[in-house]
Motif scaffolding. Structure first.
Motif, PDB file in Angstrom:
ATOM      1  N   ALA A  13       0.834  -1.207   0.000  1.00  0.00           N
ATOM      2  CA  ALA A  13       0.000   0.000   0.000  1.00  0.00           C
ATOM      3  C   ALA A  13       0.865   1.252   0.000  1.00  0.00           C
ATOM      4  O   ALA A  13       0.542   2.252  -0.671  1.00  0.00           O
ATOM      5  N   GLN A  14       1.981   1.231   0.727  1.00  0.00           N
ATOM      6  CA  GLN A  14       2.858   2.393   0.798  1.00  0.00           C
ATOM      7  C   GLN A  14       3.537   2.684  -0.532  1.00  0.00           C
ATOM      8  O   GLN A  14       3.657   3.844  -0.936  1.00  0.00           O
ATOM      9  N   HIS A  15       3.979   1.621  -1.247  1.00  0.00           N
ATOM     10  CA  HIS A  15       4.768   1.814  -2.474  1.00  0.00           C
ATOM     11  C   HIS A  15       3.939   1.683  -3.746  1.00  0.00           C
ATOM     12  O   HIS A  15       4.436   2.004  -4.829  1.00  0.00           O
ATOM     13  N   GLY A  16       2.705   1.196  -3.652  1.00  0.00           N
ATOM     14  CA  GLY A  16       1.814   1.212  -4.798  1.00  0.00           C
ATOM     15  C   GLY A  16       1.935   0.069  -5.772  1.00  0.00           C
ATOM     16  O   GLY A  16       1.237   0.063  -6.784  1.00  0.00           O
ATOM     17  N   SER A  17       2.808  -0.911  -5.484  1.00  0.00           N
ATOM     18  CA  SER A  17       2.909  -2.062  -6.386  1.00  0.00           C
ATOM     19  C   SER A  17       3.598  -3.216  -5.683  1.00  0.00           C
ATOM     20  O   SER A  17       4.349  -3.025  -4.733  1.00  0.00           O
ATOM     21  N   PHE A  18       3.312  -4.438  -6.218  1.00  0.00           N
ATOM     22  CA  PHE A  18       3.996  -5.614  -5.689  1.00  0.00           C
ATOM     23  C   PHE A  18       5.494  -5.550  -5.968  1.00  0.00           C
ATOM     24  O   PHE A  18       6.319  -5.928  -5.133  1.00  0.00           O
ATOM     25  N   THR A  19       5.846  -5.057  -7.155  1.00  0.00           N
ATOM     26  CA  THR A  19       7.249  -5.031  -7.564  1.00  0.00           C
ATOM     27  C   THR A  19       8.063  -4.112  -6.664  1.00  0.00           C
ATOM     28  O   THR A  19       9.163  -4.462  -6.209  1.00  0.00           O
ATOM     29  N   THR A  35       1.613 -13.511  -0.738  1.00  0.00           N
ATOM     30  CA  THR A  35       1.474 -13.122   0.670  1.00  0.00           C
ATOM     31  C   THR A  35       0.250 -12.250   0.873  1.00  0.00           C
ATOM     32  O   THR A  35      -0.527 -12.447   1.816  1.00  0.00           O
ATOM     33  N   VAL A  36       0.050 -11.274  -0.022  1.00  0.00           N
ATOM     34  CA  VAL A  36      -1.117 -10.401   0.088  1.00  0.00           C
ATOM     35  C   VAL A  36      -2.394 -11.192  -0.103  1.00  0.00           C
ATOM     36  O   VAL A  36      -3.394 -10.995   0.603  1.00  0.00           O
ATOM     37  N   PHE A  48      -6.724  -4.951  -2.328  1.00  0.00           N
ATOM     38  CA  PHE A  48      -6.276  -4.233  -3.524  1.00  0.00           C
ATOM     39  C   PHE A  48      -7.122  -4.640  -4.731  1.00  0.00           C
ATOM     40  O   PHE A  48      -7.519  -5.790  -4.869  1.00  0.00           O
ATOM     41  N   GLN A  49      -7.361  -3.645  -5.573  1.00  0.00           N
ATOM     42  CA  GLN A  49      -7.996  -3.888  -6.858  1.00  0.00           C
ATOM     43  C   GLN A  49      -6.893  -4.015  -7.897  1.00  0.00           C
ATOM     44  O   GLN A  49      -6.089  -3.097  -8.092  1.00  0.00           O
ATOM     45  N   ARG A  50      -6.814  -5.178  -8.566  1.00  0.00           N
ATOM     46  CA  ARG A  50      -5.720  -5.466  -9.482  1.00  0.00           C
ATOM     47  C   ARG A  50      -6.234  -5.470 -10.913  1.00  0.00           C
ATOM     48  O   ARG A  50      -7.328  -5.947 -11.188  1.00  0.00           O
ATOM     49  N   LEU A  55      -2.507  -1.118  -9.661  1.00  0.00           N
ATOM     50  CA  LEU A  55      -2.898  -1.729  -8.388  1.00  0.00           C
ATOM     51  C   LEU A  55      -3.370  -0.602  -7.479  1.00  0.00           C
ATOM     52  O   LEU A  55      -2.627   0.349  -7.238  1.00  0.00           O
ATOM     53  N   THR A  56      -4.597  -0.692  -7.004  1.00  0.00           N
ATOM     54  CA  THR A  56      -5.128   0.360  -6.139  1.00  0.00           C
ATOM     55  C   THR A  56      -5.767  -0.262  -4.911  1.00  0.00           C
ATOM     56  O   THR A  56      -6.269  -1.393  -4.949  1.00  0.00           O
ATOM     57  N   LEU A  57      -5.724   0.502  -3.804  1.00  0.00           N
ATOM     58  CA  LEU A  57      -6.377   0.065  -2.572  1.00  0.00           C
ATOM     59  C   LEU A  57      -7.885   0.123  -2.734  1.00  0.00           C
ATOM     60  O   LEU A  57      -8.439   1.088  -3.284  1.00  0.00           O
ATOM     61  N   THR A  58      -8.562  -0.892  -2.251  1.00  0.00           N
ATOM     62  CA  THR A  58     -10.006  -0.817  -2.160  1.00  0.00           C
ATOM     63  C   THR A  58     -10.390   0.039  -0.952  1.00  0.00           C
ATOM     64  O   THR A  58      -9.557   0.326  -0.083  1.00  0.00           O
ATOM     65  N   GLU A  59     -11.629   0.427  -0.893  1.00  0.00           N
ATOM     66  CA  GLU A  59     -12.089   1.218   0.252  1.00  0.00           C
ATOM     67  C   GLU A  59     -11.930   0.420   1.545  1.00  0.00           C
ATOM     68  O   GLU A  59     -11.483   0.957   2.572  1.00  0.00           O
TER      69      GLU A  59
END
Length: 300
Positions: A13-19, A35-36, A48-50, A55-59
């Motif tokens: 969530a902090q960095h915005g991507s799995f990579t 893991t997620v 997360f919405q993929r 990749l974005t956080l869901t509500e």
């Protein structure tokens, strides 16, 4: 719930991507993704919405991780504090006490304290003046008094009593002193403090009396008063911790062993005072915990 897995989800969530999260913890992006997914399965929420490009956080994910994040930080802090407990406390400990109490009671224990805590530098500042511990950056002050008041935290190290004493030589010259009121006819040795210099108090059962005292010698230091009493210059009112060896060895005589004696109140003690702080420094806690059992034994 696996704490490391939650930390990985928070990192995504902090960095915005799995990579990007994978690079921080040096694992494959596929490992982070799995893991997620395991976290999502356990809590029954999609964090997360993929899609193929983002990749974005869901509500629900944002709400969940906003609550979990501070808990993860607190767990890290708790682990750090627990690890520190395995290490000896260190730093400079600035402490103060009255001159007599520092020399007679504190200093004899410092060798043992140094053996236990070799990383603490003790800066002992003996003074009979009342020190502003905040202004003078004092970590620990030892005060002889009734229960302290004011914006400080305190803990009682030992109870104290006062005794009225005189030397055998003085009593040989002047005769026995049988009752506290007899002190009015003697040249008493007085502490040069307002509450000590004019009236000494005595209590025995239902008898509670205040005796006016006078004398030609006032001294602002308890060690000086004890020396003057030993030299036969007159009766003196001093703390039991200061005269107990003199009484045991016959250098001084307790004039009123059946009476409680004081210049202020009868409920007095040695108190450890330190500034109000959210957390007590380990070096201060080490000194307080070290002194308590030793001083209570000494005060008996």
């Amino acid at each position: 719930m696996d704490v490391d897995a939650l930390k990985t989800a928070a990192l995504v969530a902090q960095h915005g991507s799995f990579t990007a999260a994978a690079r921080v913890i040096d694992v494959d992006a596929s490992t982070v993704s799995r893991t997620v997914a395991s976290v999502e399965n356990k809590i029954g929420l999609r964090l997360f919405q993929r899609n193929a490009r983002s990749l974005t956080l869901t509500e629900e994910g944002a709400a969940y991780l906003s609550r979990v994040g501070p808990l993860l930080l607190e767990l890290d802090h708790a682990a750090d504090e627990a690890r520190q407990l395995r290490e000896l406390p260190s730093g400079t400990l600035r402490m103060t006490a009255s001159v007599a109490f520092a020399y007679e009671v504190i200093v004899p224990h410092l060798a043992a304290f140094r053996d236990l805590y070799p990383k603490i530098i003790v800066e002992l500042l003996p003074t009979d003046a009342t020190v502003d511990i905040l202004a003078e950056k004092i970590d620990l002050a030892i005060r002889l008094a009734s229960a302290p008041e004011g914006d400080v935290i305190s803990t009682k190290l030992m109870s104290t009593r006062y005794r009225v004493c005189a030397s055998p030589d003085y009593l040989d010259r002047t005769g026995a002193i049988d009752h506290p009121t007899d002190l009015q006819t003697h040249d008493c040795l007085r502490f040069a403090l307002p509450e000590f210099r004019s009236t000494w108090k005595f209590r025995r059962g239902t008898d509670d009396i205040a005796v006016p005292v006078g004398g030609t010698l006032l001294i602002s230091n308890a060690l000086g008063l004890r020396r003057a009493a030993r030299d036969g210059l007159g009766p003196v009112l001093l703390g039991d911790w200061l005269v107990k060896d003199d009484l045991a060895q016959g250098r001084l005589v307790d004039l009123f062993p059946d009476w409680e004696c004081s210049a202020t109140t009868f409920d007095t003690g040695a108190w450890a005072l330190y500034p109000s702080r959210e957390f007590l420094p380990r070096k201060v806690r080490a000194m307080i915990d070290f002194l308590k059992p030793r001083l209570r034994t000494a005060g008996r």
